[in-house]
Design an enzyme around this catalytic site. Structure first.
Site, PDB file in Angstrom:
ATOM      1  CE1 TYR A   1      -4.065   2.035   0.530  1.00  0.00           C
ATOM      2  CE2 TYR A   1      -2.500   3.418   1.702  1.00  0.00           C
ATOM      3  CZ  TYR A   1      -3.730   3.243   1.093  1.00  0.00           C
ATOM      4  OH  TYR A   1      -4.615   4.285   1.036  1.00  0.00           O
TER       5      TYR A   1
ATOM      6  CG  HIS B   1      -1.069   5.470  -1.637  1.00  0.00           C
ATOM      7  ND1 HIS B   1      -1.552   4.180  -1.591  1.00  0.00           N
ATOM      8  CD2 HIS B   1      -2.132   6.283  -1.830  1.00  0.00           C
ATOM      9  CE1 HIS B   1      -2.869   4.219  -1.732  1.00  0.00           C
ATOM     10  NE2 HIS B   1      -3.241   5.478  -1.889  1.00  0.00           N
TER      11      HIS B   1
ATOM     12  CE1 TYR C   1      -7.312  11.081   0.496  1.00  0.00           C
ATOM     13  CE2 TYR C   1      -7.441  11.312  -1.872  1.00  0.00           C
ATOM     14  CZ  TYR C   1      -7.665  10.580  -0.736  1.00  0.00           C
ATOM     15  OH  TYR C   1      -8.249   9.343  -0.829  1.00  0.00           O
TER      16      TYR C   1
END
Length: 103
Positions: free
Chosen positions: A18, A22, A41
């Site tokens: 993950y 990203h 964000y």
């Protein structure tokens, strides 16, 4: 500008994957965030739990609907789906209510 929080969960053993994914978010997707007024964000990870925070300049529901229909976002969601655990309703993200904010 309104702000929103979400929780998500990564499948066991995919925590590092993950993080790696990203580090290379599609630039086209980031451009869409900017165009739609999605700012600040951030995603935080604790064990396999994720907390996401974003600010949205316009109408949240409309912004999310437009984002969901963007081809590059659909591609990213399909890329991430195998390493995520969906919630009971099938969604990967669960919006959570704000209970405190201090600017």
């Amino acid at each position: 500008m309104a702000h929103y929080g979400f929780v998500m969960k990564v499948r066991e053993g995919f925590e590092e994957e993950y993080r790696i994914r990203h580090q290379a978010v599609y630039p086209e997707l980031l451009n869409i965030f900017d165009r739609l007024g999605i700012h600040s964000y951030s995603i935080f990870m604790h064990e396999r739990y994720l907390f996401a925070y974003m600010q949205v300049a316009g109408d949240f529901e409309q912004t999310m609907e437009i984002l969901a229909n963007e081809e590059v976002n659909q591609k990213w969601q399909e890329f991430m789906k195998p390493i995520m655990i969906p919630w009971e309703d099938g969604n990967l993200m669960k919006r959570i209510p704000e209970v405190f904010y201090h600017a």
